[in-house]
Design a protein around this motif. Structure first.
Motif, PDB file in Angstrom:
ATOM      1  N   GLN A 101       0.816  -1.212   0.000  1.00 50.41           N
ATOM      2  CA  GLN A 101       0.000   0.000   0.000  1.00 50.41           C
ATOM      3  C   GLN A 101       0.853   1.265   0.000  1.00 50.41           C
ATOM      4  O   GLN A 101       0.509   2.261  -0.642  1.00 50.41           O
ATOM      5  CB  GLN A 101      -0.929   0.006   1.214  1.00 50.41           C
ATOM      6  CG  GLN A 101      -2.039  -1.031   1.166  1.00 50.41           C
ATOM      7  CD  GLN A 101      -2.722  -1.230   2.512  1.00 50.41           C
ATOM      8  OE1 GLN A 101      -2.347  -0.608   3.506  1.00 50.41           O
ATOM      9  NE2 GLN A 101      -3.719  -2.103   2.551  1.00 50.41           N
ATOM     10  N   LEU A 102       1.969   1.217   0.716  1.00 51.08           N
ATOM     11  CA  LEU A 102       2.845   2.386   0.800  1.00 51.08           C
ATOM     12  C   LEU A 102       3.756   2.511  -0.418  1.00 51.08           C
ATOM     13  O   LEU A 102       4.433   3.524  -0.590  1.00 51.08           O
ATOM     14  CB  LEU A 102       3.696   2.294   2.070  1.00 51.08           C
ATOM     15  CG  LEU A 102       2.932   2.402   3.395  1.00 51.08           C
ATOM     16  CD1 LEU A 102       3.839   2.038   4.559  1.00 51.08           C
ATOM     17  CD2 LEU A 102       2.369   3.808   3.576  1.00 51.08           C
ATOM     18  N   GLY A 103       3.788   1.479  -1.247  1.00 52.32           N
ATOM     19  CA  GLY A 103       4.632   1.515  -2.435  1.00 52.32           C
ATOM     20  C   GLY A 103       6.107   1.370  -2.136  1.00 52.32           C
ATOM     21  O   GLY A 103       6.955   1.869  -2.893  1.00 52.32           O
ATOM     22  N   ILE A 104       6.438   0.689  -1.046  1.00 51.62           N
ATOM     23  CA  ILE A 104       7.855   0.540  -0.694  1.00 51.62           C
ATOM     24  C   ILE A 104       8.297  -0.921  -0.695  1.00 51.62           C
ATOM     25  O   ILE A 104       9.376  -1.241  -0.198  1.00 51.62           O
ATOM     26  CB  ILE A 104       8.158   1.184   0.682  1.00 51.62           C
ATOM     27  CG1 ILE A 104       7.296   0.565   1.791  1.00 51.62           C
ATOM     28  CG2 ILE A 104       7.964   2.686   0.627  1.00 51.62           C
ATOM     29  CD1 ILE A 104       7.642   1.091   3.171  1.00 51.62           C
ATOM     30  N   SER A 105       7.481  -1.811  -1.251  1.00 55.16           N
ATOM     31  CA  SER A 105       7.909  -3.211  -1.386  1.00 55.16           C
ATOM     32  C   SER A 105       9.041  -3.276  -2.401  1.00 55.16           C
ATOM     33  O   SER A 105       8.903  -2.807  -3.526  1.00 55.16           O
ATOM     34  CB  SER A 105       6.743  -4.080  -1.869  1.00 55.16           C
ATOM     35  OG  SER A 105       5.771  -4.220  -0.879  1.00 55.16           O
ATOM     36  N   ALA A 106      10.148  -3.851  -1.999  1.00 53.78           N
ATOM     37  CA  ALA A 106      11.294  -3.959  -2.898  1.00 53.78           C
ATOM     38  C   ALA A 106      11.865  -5.373  -2.801  1.00 53.78           C
ATOM     39  O   ALA A 106      11.152  -6.313  -2.440  1.00 53.78           O
ATOM     40  CB  ALA A 106      12.334  -2.893  -2.558  1.00 53.78           C
ATOM     41  N   ASP A 107      13.142  -5.522  -3.107  1.00 58.84           N
ATOM     42  CA  ASP A 107      13.740  -6.848  -3.209  1.00 58.84           C
ATOM     43  C   ASP A 107      13.602  -7.680  -1.935  1.00 58.84           C
ATOM     44  O   ASP A 107      13.315  -8.873  -1.997  1.00 58.84           O
ATOM     45  CB  ASP A 107      15.216  -6.725  -3.579  1.00 58.84           C
ATOM     46  CG  ASP A 107      15.420  -6.376  -5.044  1.00 58.84           C
ATOM     47  OD1 ASP A 107      14.414  -6.353  -5.780  1.00 58.84           O
ATOM     48  OD2 ASP A 107      16.569  -6.128  -5.445  1.00 58.84           O
ATOM     49  N   CYS A 108      13.832  -7.059  -0.775  1.00 53.39           N
ATOM     50  CA  CYS A 108      13.810  -7.835   0.472  1.00 53.39           C
ATOM     51  C   CYS A 108      12.423  -8.386   0.766  1.00 53.39           C
ATOM     52  O   CYS A 108      12.278  -9.509   1.254  1.00 53.39           O
ATOM     53  CB  CYS A 108      14.320  -6.993   1.637  1.00 53.39           C
ATOM     54  SG  CYS A 108      16.103  -6.677   1.561  1.00 53.39           S
ATOM     55  N   VAL A 109      11.393  -7.602   0.464  1.00 55.25           N
ATOM     56  CA  VAL A 109      10.026  -8.094   0.633  1.00 55.25           C
ATOM     57  C   VAL A 109       9.763  -9.222  -0.364  1.00 55.25           C
ATOM     58  O   VAL A 109       9.138 -10.231  -0.026  1.00 55.25           O
ATOM     59  CB  VAL A 109       9.004  -6.962   0.452  1.00 55.25           C
ATOM     60  CG1 VAL A 109       7.581  -7.503   0.512  1.00 55.25           C
ATOM     61  CG2 VAL A 109       9.195  -5.894   1.531  1.00 55.25           C
ATOM     62  N   ALA A 110      10.255  -9.059  -1.582  1.00 55.27           N
ATOM     63  CA  ALA A 110      10.088 -10.107  -2.593  1.00 55.27           C
ATOM     64  C   ALA A 110      10.754 -11.404  -2.146  1.00 55.27           C
ATOM     65  O   ALA A 110      10.197 -12.496  -2.304  1.00 55.27           O
ATOM     66  CB  ALA A 110      10.654  -9.631  -3.925  1.00 55.27           C
ATOM     67  N   VAL A 111      11.942 -11.312  -1.566  1.00 57.76           N
ATOM     68  CA  VAL A 111      12.638 -12.506  -1.072  1.00 57.76           C
ATOM     69  C   VAL A 111      11.828 -13.156   0.037  1.00 57.76           C
ATOM     70  O   VAL A 111      11.667 -14.387   0.078  1.00 57.76           O
ATOM     71  CB  VAL A 111      14.052 -12.146  -0.565  1.00 57.76           C
ATOM     72  CG1 VAL A 111      14.687 -13.353   0.133  1.00 57.76           C
ATOM     73  CG2 VAL A 111      14.929 -11.694  -1.717  1.00 57.76           C
ATOM     74  N   SER A 112      11.282 -12.348   0.951  1.00 56.61           N
ATOM     75  CA  SER A 112      10.513 -12.908   2.058  1.00 56.61           C
ATOM     76  C   SER A 112       9.292 -13.666   1.562  1.00 56.61           C
ATOM     77  O   SER A 112       8.831 -14.606   2.198  1.00 56.61           O
ATOM     78  CB  SER A 112      10.095 -11.793   3.031  1.00 56.61           C
ATOM     79  OG  SER A 112       9.036 -11.010   2.514  1.00 56.61           O
ATOM     80  N   ARG A 113       8.768 -13.262   0.413  1.00 50.77           N
ATOM     81  CA  ARG A 113       7.584 -13.924  -0.142  1.00 50.77           C
ATOM     82  C   ARG A 113       7.930 -15.241  -0.832  1.00 50.77           C
ATOM     83  O   ARG A 113       7.127 -16.169  -0.858  1.00 50.77           O
ATOM     84  CB  ARG A 113       6.884 -12.984  -1.125  1.00 50.77           C
ATOM     85  CG  ARG A 113       6.065 -11.903  -0.440  1.00 50.77           C
ATOM     86  CD  ARG A 113       5.427 -10.971  -1.455  1.00 50.77           C
ATOM     87  NE  ARG A 113       4.226 -10.358  -0.932  1.00 50.77           N
ATOM     88  CZ  ARG A 113       3.870  -9.101  -1.128  1.00 50.77           C
ATOM     89  NH1 ARG A 113       4.638  -8.299  -1.844  1.00 50.77           N
ATOM     90  NH2 ARG A 113       2.746  -8.627  -0.636  1.00 50.77           N
ATOM     91  N   MET A 114       9.107 -15.320  -1.413  1.00 56.32           N
ATOM     92  CA  MET A 114       9.451 -16.514  -2.194  1.00 56.32           C
ATOM     93  C   MET A 114      10.276 -17.539  -1.422  1.00 56.32           C
ATOM     94  O   MET A 114      10.371 -18.689  -1.834  1.00 56.32           O
ATOM     95  CB  MET A 114      10.212 -16.103  -3.463  1.00 56.32           C
ATOM     96  CG  MET A 114      11.614 -15.597  -3.184  1.00 56.32           C
ATOM     97  SD  MET A 114      12.583 -15.257  -4.709  1.00 56.32           S
ATOM     98  CE  MET A 114      11.700 -13.885  -5.415  1.00 56.32           C
ATOM     99  N   VAL A 115      10.852 -17.135  -0.282  1.00 52.43           N
ATOM    100  CA  VAL A 115      11.883 -17.962   0.315  1.00 52.43           C
ATOM    101  C   VAL A 115      11.343 -19.291   0.838  1.00 52.43           C
ATOM    102  O   VAL A 115      12.032 -20.320   0.771  1.00 52.43           O
ATOM    103  CB  VAL A 115      12.609 -17.181   1.439  1.00 52.43           C
ATOM    104  CG1 VAL A 115      11.686 -16.913   2.617  1.00 52.43           C
ATOM    105  CG2 VAL A 115      13.853 -17.929   1.897  1.00 52.43           C
ATOM    106  N   ARG A 116      10.103 -19.310   1.362  1.00 52.26           N
ATOM    107  CA  ARG A 116       9.597 -20.563   1.912  1.00 52.26           C
ATOM    108  C   ARG A 116       9.464 -21.641   0.830  1.00 52.26           C
ATOM    109  O   ARG A 116       9.857 -22.786   1.036  1.00 52.26           O
ATOM    110  CB  ARG A 116       8.241 -20.355   2.614  1.00 52.26           C
ATOM    111  CG  ARG A 116       7.726 -21.640   3.241  1.00 52.26           C
ATOM    112  CD  ARG A 116       6.540 -21.410   4.142  1.00 52.26           C
ATOM    113  NE  ARG A 116       5.361 -20.988   3.393  1.00 52.26           N
ATOM    114  CZ  ARG A 116       4.158 -20.920   3.945  1.00 52.26           C
ATOM    115  NH1 ARG A 116       3.982 -21.219   5.211  1.00 52.26           N
ATOM    116  NH2 ARG A 116       3.119 -20.538   3.227  1.00 52.26           N
ATOM    117  N   GLY A 117       8.932 -21.253  -0.336  1.00 50.26           N
ATOM    118  CA  GLY A 117       8.802 -22.204  -1.427  1.00 50.26           C
ATOM    119  C   GLY A 117      10.149 -22.701  -1.918  1.00 50.26           C
ATOM    120  O   GLY A 117      10.322 -23.906  -2.169  1.00 50.26           O
ATOM    121  N   LEU A 118      11.118 -21.790  -2.006  1.00 47.64           N
ATOM    122  CA  LEU A 118      12.448 -22.190  -2.451  1.00 47.64           C
ATOM    123  C   LEU A 118      13.125 -23.091  -1.440  1.00 47.64           C
ATOM    124  O   LEU A 118      13.823 -24.049  -1.808  1.00 47.64           O
ATOM    125  CB  LEU A 118      13.305 -20.936  -2.687  1.00 47.64           C
ATOM    126  CG  LEU A 118      12.913 -20.084  -3.897  1.00 47.64           C
ATOM    127  CD1 LEU A 118      13.751 -18.818  -3.947  1.00 47.64           C
ATOM    128  CD2 LEU A 118      13.044 -20.860  -5.196  1.00 47.64           C
TER     129      LEU A 118
END
Length: 289
Positions: free
Chosen positions: A268-285
């Motif tokens: 919502q704040l428009g500040i999602s960047a690489d670290c947030v992206a990693v946190s979203r994908m890391v469990r599956g990986l």
């Protein structure tokens, strides 16, 4: 085996569900602020607008009051420093409000003082003192932690702090505070016990997880891989070296209810960047590897 759960007069904790004073914690994160969350925990209900305005004023007053002189040693842990500030703070010791909302007022005042301690420890006190009282409490917190004014970052940091509010009686920091309070220790003594129990083992996994996310981001920036493959490479290197990946999993939750609320706030704040992206994908990986 029965799923672990417990309930106090403040909090109900069960797998994938955290309820504080009848409100789901993710809703408090999405809609609330630190002052409202603190008032809710102590008083059992959200503050009326007049009370919220008064508490904001008190928070700014507390953060702007002069600080005790505290000796700091090289390499000293920040929890130890915060506890020393609190124990040496005459202003906090002497603040003794009365009336039905005395406990909430004391809590808010202590939060303001802790904000000032952080600013002093991190070298951001000058920036903190320059924050206008017309701005929200989150602006003060952001200045204390980062040394800058940024509305979006302020809102995100406040949401992260709210996500850490009361989770029952099992955390070591809560236990240390409760034990001290049970023998009628002064307020600041009891709270400093809890602060002193925050270490790289309890409370520090978030910092280590952030370092891991940053390492994945840098691996992408430093090579010819996309972020997913860079993260995959870092995870493999951790496993080959026998190192633990911090921030993975939870002893109670399989789907931590705080996670999505914080992701949503970042989006919502428009500040999602690489670290947030990693946190979203890391469990599956992690499971794949």
């Amino acid at each position: 085996m029965k799923n672990p759960n417990w309930e106090t007069m403040i909090t109900r904790v069960e797998p994938d569900n955290l309820v504080v004073r009848g409100y789901k914690l993710q809703d408090i994160i999405r809609k609330g602020d630190l002052i409202s969350a603190a008032w809710l925990i102590v008083e059992g209900e959200l503050p009326a607008p007049e009370a919220a305005a008064e508490m904001k004023k008190l928070f700014f007053e507390a953060a702007g009051t002069s600080l005790p002189e505290v000796p700091v040693m090289d390499g000293e842990d920040i929890s130890r420093m915060l506890a020393k500030y609190m124990l040496c703070d005459e202003s906090l010791f002497c603040f003794s409000p009365e009336g039905e909302t005395a406990n909430a007022r004391k809590t808010v005042y202590a939060l303001g003082r802790l904000t000032a301690y952080l600013a002093d420890i991190l070298g951001n006190l000058k920036v903190l003192k320059g924050i206008s009282a017309d701005l929200p409490v989150s602006a003060l917190i952001c200045a204390a932690v980062t040394g800058m004014e940024d509305e979006k970052v302020s809102s995100m940091i406040e949401a992260m702090i709210v996500a850490s509010v009361d989770h029952g009686v099992t955390p070591p920091s809560a236990q240390a505070t409760l034990i001290a309070a049970s023998v009628r220790a002064d307020y600041e003594v009891a709270v400093s016990h809890g602060i002193g129990a925050i270490t790289d083992v309890h409370g520090g996994a978030g910092e280590k997880a952030a370092s891991f996310f940053r390492q994945c981001s840098r691996a992408e920036a430093g090579g010819d891989m996309d972020l997913e493959n860079a993260t995959r490479k870092v995870i493999k290197s951790f496993l080959e070296e026998g190192r633990r990946i911090q921030g993975m999993g939870h002893r109670i939750h399989s789907e931590d209810p705080r996670r999505d609320a914080l992701w949503e706030r970042a989006d919502q704040l428009g500040i999602s960047a690489d670290c947030v992206a990693v946190s979203r994908m890391v469990r599956g990986l992690f499971r794949e590897i």
